[in-house]
Design an enzyme around this catalytic site. Structure first.
Site, PDB file in Angstrom:
ATOM      1  N   ASP A   1       1.092  -1.138  -0.045  1.00  0.00           N
ATOM      2  CA  ASP A   1      -0.043  -0.024  -0.118  1.00  0.00           C
ATOM      3  C   ASP A   1       0.804   1.329   0.023  1.00  0.00           C
ATOM      4  O   ASP A   1       0.635   2.293   0.610  1.00  0.00           O
ATOM      5  CB  ASP A   1      -0.941   0.080   1.180  1.00  0.00           C
ATOM      6  CG  ASP A   1      -2.143  -0.672   1.184  1.00  0.00           C
ATOM      7  OD1 ASP A   1      -2.285  -1.222   0.169  1.00  0.00           O
ATOM      8  OD2 ASP A   1      -2.795  -0.808   2.242  1.00  0.00           O
TER       9      ASP A   1
ATOM     10  N   CYS B   1     -25.124  -2.568   0.301  1.00  0.00           N
ATOM     11  CA  CYS B   1     -24.087  -1.356   0.710  1.00  0.00           C
ATOM     12  C   CYS B   1     -24.950  -0.345   1.500  1.00  0.00           C
ATOM     13  O   CYS B   1     -25.647   0.274   0.933  1.00  0.00           O
ATOM     14  CB  CYS B   1     -23.468  -0.885  -0.490  1.00  0.00           C
ATOM     15  SG  CYS B   1     -22.296   0.367  -0.103  1.00  0.00           S
TER      16      CYS B   1
END
Ligand code: SF4
Length: 358
Positions: A125, A189
């Site tokens: 990352d 969601c």
């Protein structure tokens, strides 16, 4: 050319769950998607790199790139609880550190095995290339409609890391798998962030809201529900995560802490254990702010007195949310407290929020 089995055997000695090899090419399909999104205003998004070249050209991040070793480690804790305070990826040890350590050992072992030095760079990352696209090309999984990488054996609860190297290694192929007709995550969601298959509007995602700085608008605060950090709803309900096994690594066990823990953080002396996790990069102020929001959303009356003490915090952000949280939990009881506090409050925004409540 190094045989890929040699690399994979070393990975399994180190208990790395997935190890696949690819190169830095073949990202044209992903570039087209990003260019299309840019035209329609859907790119760039929150927390993403704007420069499409940097994203789609991994060799810009490592000179002489010949191979990319993609590794993934399972961090699943088997929790099915939708409204946990913290996302599953918040483990006892920050995965950035854990994966880097494992990959450093892996490189040493490869060097010893092939009796040859080589150049390499490790990523977790920390560079803006399309990590999931590379992992998909390598066959570590497929990019799903919820925009996450799913591996058929481990589901989506996997941490990804990459070793870029000038070593020529045999390559793997992509998997032939996808979500099929399933749309469960899009329908469930809570932030309505999955606006189309494969399209996550990051600024609507609850995980993003919990990491956002400053004042969060009221509608977004409500959306956060009981989430102090991250959100796993689209993963918990995904069929690919139903029968996956629990992570056996002690460092990657879930960091289970609740609202009270975060409300009690001493900002001048935050708990050492918190500094080892992946949620401390925004600092303790944002974690306390989020705990104040979730306490209000979940109507946690038992924390009313604890929240009251936050009116004396020297951060105006914390005082702002303490004011709001008290009024949400018990409006009547908060009135006299807020009136009294208004007389001594110096910050303009905090004064305004009290006036609005009164
Ligand atoms: Fe794909 Fe269904 Fe999982 Fe969403 S819930 S990622 S559509 S398999």
């Amino acid at each position: 050319m190094i045989k890929k089995e040699l690399i994979k055997n070393i990975a399994s000695e180190l208990e790395i769950d997935i190890c696949r090899i690819t190169d830095g090419g073949g990202l044209k399909k992903y570039r087209k998607i990003l260019e299309q999104r840019k035209k329609t205003g859907l790119w760039p998004q929150a927390f993403t790199e704007e420069d499409i070249d940097k994203l789609c050209n991994p060799s810009l991040h490592f000179e002489g790139l010949k191979s990319i070793i993609v590794i993934a480690i399972n961090y699943h804790n088997n929790s099915k609880q939708i409204n946990k305070c913290l996302s599953n990826y918040v483990t006892q040890k920050d995965y950035h550190i854990y994966l880097k350590e494992v990959m450093e050992i892996m490189v040493k072992k490869i060097k010893a095995k092939i009796k040859k030095d080589f150049n390499y760079k490790i990523f977790v990352d920390n560079a803006p290339f399309l990590e999931k696209a590379l992992a998909e090309r390598a066959g570590a999984g497929f990019i799903a409609k919820n925009s996450l990488l799913i591996n058929p054996d481990f589901g989506s609860y996997i941490f990804l890391g990459e070793i870029f190297t000038d070593l020529e290694i045999e390559k793997d192929k992509a998997l032939d798998l996808d979500c099929g007709e399933c749309t469960i995550c899009l329908e469930n969601c809570a932030g309505n962030a999955l606006t189309a298959p494969y399209q996550l509007e990051a600024d609507k995602c609850i995980a993003y809201l919990t990491q956002k700085k400053g004042i969060i608008p009221l509608a977004e605060r409500k959306k956060m529900g009981g989430h102090i950090w991250g959100c796993d709803i689209c993963q918990i309900i995904c069929p690919y995560n139903k029968n996956t096994s629990k992570s056996s690594k002690k460092e990657l066990q879930y960091f289970e802490r609740g609202i009270e823990y975060f409300l009690k953080i001493d900002r001048n002396n935050p708990p050492e254990e918190l500094k080892n996790t992946a949620i401390f990069w925004r600092g303790s102020r944002i974690l306390i702010r989020n705990a104040l929001i979730t306490a209000a959303n979940l109507q946690k009356e038992e924390y009313f007195d604890l929240i009251k003490t936050k009116l004396n915090d020297n951060s105006s952000l914390i005082r702002y949310y303490a004011v709001w949280s008290l009024s949400e939990i018990d409006y009547q009881k908060s009135l006299s407290i807020l009136k009294k506090h208004l007389l001594k409050e110096k910050n303009k925004e905090v004064k305004q929020v009290i006036k609005n409540i009164l």
